[in-house]
Scaffold this active site. Structure first.
Site, PDB file in Angstrom:
ATOM      1  N   LYS A 289      15.459  15.007  48.599  1.00  0.00           N
ATOM      2  CA  LYS A 289      14.651  15.560  49.688  1.00  0.00           C
ATOM      3  C   LYS A 289      14.650  17.094  49.625  1.00  0.00           C
ATOM      4  O   LYS A 289      15.699  17.725  49.596  1.00  0.00           O
ATOM      5  CB  LYS A 289      15.193  15.104  51.040  1.00  0.00           C
ATOM      6  CG  LYS A 289      14.342  15.599  52.220  1.00  0.00           C
ATOM      7  CD  LYS A 289      14.662  14.837  53.501  1.00  0.00           C
ATOM      8  CE  LYS A 289      15.791  15.437  54.308  1.00  0.00           C
ATOM      9  NZ  LYS A 289      15.479  16.728  54.947  1.00  0.00           N
TER      10      LYS A 289
ATOM     11  N   ASP B 124       9.926  17.127  52.942  1.00  0.00           N
ATOM     12  CA  ASP B 124      10.132  16.953  54.394  1.00  0.00           C
ATOM     13  C   ASP B 124       9.658  18.208  55.124  1.00  0.00           C
ATOM     14  O   ASP B 124      10.457  19.048  55.524  1.00  0.00           O
ATOM     15  CB  ASP B 124      11.632  16.691  54.615  1.00  0.00           C
ATOM     16  CG  ASP B 124      12.019  16.488  56.072  1.00  0.00           C
ATOM     17  OD1 ASP B 124      11.129  16.214  56.905  1.00  0.00           O
ATOM     18  OD2 ASP B 124      13.232  16.582  56.368  1.00  0.00           O
ATOM     19  N   LEU B 125       8.332  18.323  55.282  1.00  0.00           N
ATOM     20  CA  LEU B 125       7.776  19.527  55.927  1.00  0.00           C
ATOM     21  C   LEU B 125       7.311  19.246  57.353  1.00  0.00           C
ATOM     22  O   LEU B 125       6.961  20.175  58.074  1.00  0.00           O
ATOM     23  CB  LEU B 125       6.599  20.081  55.098  1.00  0.00           C
ATOM     24  CG  LEU B 125       6.931  20.493  53.669  1.00  0.00           C
ATOM     25  CD1 LEU B 125       5.682  21.092  52.999  1.00  0.00           C
ATOM     26  CD2 LEU B 125       8.068  21.503  53.624  1.00  0.00           C
ATOM     27  N   LYS B 126       7.249  17.986  57.749  1.00  0.00           N
ATOM     28  CA  LYS B 126       6.857  17.619  59.116  1.00  0.00           C
ATOM     29  C   LYS B 126       5.601  18.356  59.563  1.00  0.00           C
ATOM     30  O   LYS B 126       5.603  19.105  60.542  1.00  0.00           O
ATOM     31  CB  LYS B 126       8.005  17.880  60.099  1.00  0.00           C
ATOM     32  CG  LYS B 126       9.292  17.138  59.754  1.00  0.00           C
ATOM     33  CD  LYS B 126      10.363  17.373  60.812  1.00  0.00           C
ATOM     34  CE  LYS B 126      11.647  16.641  60.507  1.00  0.00           C
ATOM     35  NZ  LYS B 126      12.413  17.220  59.385  1.00  0.00           N
TER      36      LYS B 126
ATOM     37  N   ASP C  23      -0.634  19.991  62.835  1.00  0.00           N
ATOM     38  CA  ASP C  23      -1.689  20.993  63.080  1.00  0.00           C
ATOM     39  C   ASP C  23      -2.988  20.231  63.325  1.00  0.00           C
ATOM     40  O   ASP C  23      -2.965  19.000  63.432  1.00  0.00           O
ATOM     41  CB  ASP C  23      -1.787  21.933  61.852  1.00  0.00           C
ATOM     42  CG  ASP C  23      -2.270  23.341  62.228  1.00  0.00           C
ATOM     43  OD1 ASP C  23      -3.260  23.448  62.999  1.00  0.00           O
ATOM     44  OD2 ASP C  23      -1.660  24.315  61.769  1.00  0.00           O
TER      45      ASP C  23
ATOM     46  N   THR D 272      -6.649  21.186  58.934  1.00  0.00           N
ATOM     47  CA  THR D 272      -5.585  21.959  58.291  1.00  0.00           C
ATOM     48  C   THR D 272      -4.555  21.025  57.651  1.00  0.00           C
ATOM     49  O   THR D 272      -4.080  21.270  56.533  1.00  0.00           O
ATOM     50  CB  THR D 272      -4.908  22.874  59.336  1.00  0.00           C
ATOM     51  OG1 THR D 272      -5.918  23.717  59.891  1.00  0.00           O
ATOM     52  CG2 THR D 272      -3.823  23.733  58.712  1.00  0.00           C
TER      53      THR D 272
ATOM     54  N   THR E  32      15.063  13.371  67.014  1.00  0.00           N
ATOM     55  CA  THR E  32      16.298  12.848  67.620  1.00  0.00           C
ATOM     56  C   THR E  32      16.962  13.899  68.509  1.00  0.00           C
ATOM     57  O   THR E  32      17.851  13.583  69.278  1.00  0.00           O
ATOM     58  CB  THR E  32      17.285  12.368  66.540  1.00  0.00           C
ATOM     59  OG1 THR E  32      17.408  13.387  65.563  1.00  0.00           O
ATOM     60  CG2 THR E  32      16.800  11.097  65.892  1.00  0.00           C
TER      61      THR E  32
ATOM     62  N   ARG F  12      26.382   8.354  57.774  1.00  0.00           N
ATOM     63  CA  ARG F  12      27.705   8.794  57.307  1.00  0.00           C
ATOM     64  C   ARG F  12      28.547   7.594  56.895  1.00  0.00           C
ATOM     65  O   ARG F  12      28.811   6.711  57.714  1.00  0.00           O
ATOM     66  CB  ARG F  12      28.473   9.555  58.401  1.00  0.00           C
ATOM     67  CG  ARG F  12      27.991  10.983  58.654  1.00  0.00           C
ATOM     68  CD  ARG F  12      28.268  11.880  57.445  1.00  0.00           C
ATOM     69  NE  ARG F  12      27.777  13.241  57.648  1.00  0.00           N
ATOM     70  CZ  ARG F  12      26.534  13.665  57.436  1.00  0.00           C
ATOM     71  NH1 ARG F  12      25.597  12.826  57.023  1.00  0.00           N
ATOM     72  NH2 ARG F  12      26.218  14.932  57.627  1.00  0.00           N
TER      73      ARG F  12
ATOM     74  N   ARG G 192      25.003  16.213  53.155  1.00  0.00           N
ATOM     75  CA  ARG G 192      26.296  16.799  52.798  1.00  0.00           C
ATOM     76  C   ARG G 192      27.341  15.851  52.218  1.00  0.00           C
ATOM     77  O   ARG G 192      28.089  16.274  51.312  1.00  0.00           O
ATOM     78  CB  ARG G 192      26.837  17.577  54.008  1.00  0.00           C
ATOM     79  CG  ARG G 192      26.003  18.845  54.235  1.00  0.00           C
ATOM     80  CD  ARG G 192      26.118  19.385  55.641  1.00  0.00           C
ATOM     81  NE  ARG G 192      25.425  18.510  56.593  1.00  0.00           N
ATOM     82  CZ  ARG G 192      25.366  18.747  57.903  1.00  0.00           C
ATOM     83  NH1 ARG G 192      25.967  19.812  58.407  1.00  0.00           N
ATOM     84  NH2 ARG G 192      24.705  17.913  58.683  1.00  0.00           N
TER      85      ARG G 192
HETATM   86  O1  C5P Z   1      23.795  16.587  55.568  1.00  0.00           O
HETATM   87  P1  C5P Z   1      23.142  15.515  56.396  1.00  0.00           P
HETATM   88  O2  C5P Z   1      23.377  14.123  55.865  1.00  0.00           O
HETATM   89  O3  C5P Z   1      23.491  15.630  57.861  1.00  0.00           O
HETATM   90  O4  C5P Z   1      21.585  15.799  56.247  1.00  0.00           O
HETATM   91  C1  C5P Z   1      20.646  15.000  56.913  1.00  0.00           C
HETATM   92  C2  C5P Z   1      19.247  15.426  56.551  1.00  0.00           C
HETATM   93  O5  C5P Z   1      18.327  14.667  57.335  1.00  0.00           O
HETATM   94  C3  C5P Z   1      18.952  16.893  56.853  1.00  0.00           C
HETATM   95  O6  C5P Z   1      18.001  17.320  55.873  1.00  0.00           O
HETATM   96  C4  C5P Z   1      18.338  16.852  58.217  1.00  0.00           C
HETATM   97  O7  C5P Z   1      17.439  17.910  58.434  1.00  0.00           O
HETATM   98  C5  C5P Z   1      17.581  15.532  58.184  1.00  0.00           C
HETATM   99  N1  C5P Z   1      17.363  14.937  59.516  1.00  0.00           N
HETATM  100  C6  C5P Z   1      18.408  14.583  60.356  1.00  0.00           C
HETATM  101  N2  C5P Z   1      18.150  14.025  61.574  1.00  0.00           N
HETATM  102  C7  C5P Z   1      16.896  13.819  61.964  1.00  0.00           C
HETATM  103  C8  C5P Z   1      15.837  14.168  61.144  1.00  0.00           C
HETATM  104  C9  C5P Z   1      16.111  14.730  59.908  1.00  0.00           C
HETATM  105  O8  C5P Z   1      19.577  14.771  60.002  1.00  0.00           O
HETATM  106  N3  C5P Z   1      16.672  13.247  63.124  1.00  0.00           N
END
Ligand code: C5P
Length: 238
Positions: free
Chosen positions: A36, A63-65, A68, A72, A126, A187, A217
């Site tokens: 991503k 992932d630019l969300k 507009d 555009t 979220t 996680r 991470r």
């Molecule tokens: O490092 P980690 O696993 O927390 O990264 C989660 C990724 O998912 C990040 O790029 C974060 O911006 C994205 N994300 C998120 N929660 C959301 C939407 C996107 O953690 N609700």
């Protein structure tokens, strides 16, 4: 490991250090079928980075969300497709016409012979709870709104949504089996939660109906990113 399982994992390469992003992508060596690229990296390095990350052998989720007016978004969506991204996203709150324009743009920008990138919708962020929605003038229960906007995205021709694994089951039952559910906030038990508050394990996300798990991470900050990805793949497969 089966190719299919790898295709269910997306490692988030969040950061502003181009060398670190590309080194991490190379270190993963295809262990994660998806990588991503988000706003932070894209605003620093642009579409060229998408091509460089894709050249490491993974498919890129851009992932630019986008959000507009339809015209555009149509143009920006075409550029996402031209960049080599295999998936990108837009905000469902941009409305049905905007989402339809995103799909048209994706078709227009797809290089000849290549598959059209998947277009998915962000439903309710979220970070927005019931009180935050109320303050925006939207007096709705977040989960009800998530499902409603997921259905709207599906009617507009989108391929799926990004959502919390906690909402995956409700989306799956409203939208059916063919609709992609991509879930961050994952996680494994062995990883630190970092700043994520409502986390779900890979196995539980899969059980809830998630198709692709976005993990940052725990993979990218591990001493051996490919090994960390392998452990998560085993949890997905198990
Ligand atoms: O490092 P980690 O696993 O927390 O990264 C989660 C990724 O998912 C990040 O790029 C974060 O911006 C994205 N994300 C998120 N929660 C959301 C939407 C996107 O953690 N609700």
């Amino acid at each position: 490991m089966m190719v299919e399982t790898r295709e269910r994992l997306c490692a988030a390469l969040d950061g502003s250090d181009r060398e670190w992003i590309l080194e991490t992508a190379r270190a993963l060596g295809g262990a994660s079928g998806w990588l991503k690229v988000g706003l932070e990296a894209f605003t620093a390095f642009g579409p060229e980075l998408v091509g460089a990350v894709a050249a490491t052998g993974a498919r890129v989720f851009l992932d630019l969300k986008l959000h507009d007016i339809p015209n555009t978004v149509r143009g920006a969506a075409a550029n996402c497709a031209r960049s080599g991204a295999a998936m990108f996203n837009v905000h469902a709150s941009g409305g049905r016409a905007m989402m339809e324009a995103a799909v048209e743009g994706a078709e227009r920008g797809t290089p000849p012979g290549a598959p059209r990138p998947r277009v998915i919708a962000v439903t309710v962020l979220t970070s927005l709870d019931r009180a935050a929605l109320e303050a925006l003038g939207i007096p709705a229960d977040p989960e009800t709104l998530v499902v409603r906007w997921a259905r709207l995205a599906q009617e507009a021709g989108l391929d799926g949504v990004v959502a919390s694994a906690r909402e995956a089951a409700a989306i799956r039952s409203a939208c059916g089996p063919g609709f992609l559910v991509v879930t961050p906030g994952i996680r494994p038990r062995w990883a630190a939660s970092d700043d994520q508050k409502r986390i779900v394990t890979p196995a539980d996300a899969v059980a809830a109906g998630a198709d692709i798990l976005v993990v940052g991470r725990p993979i990218t900050r591990a001493d051996d990113p490919a090994a960390a990805a392998g452990r998560i793949l085993a949890e997905i497969a198990g």
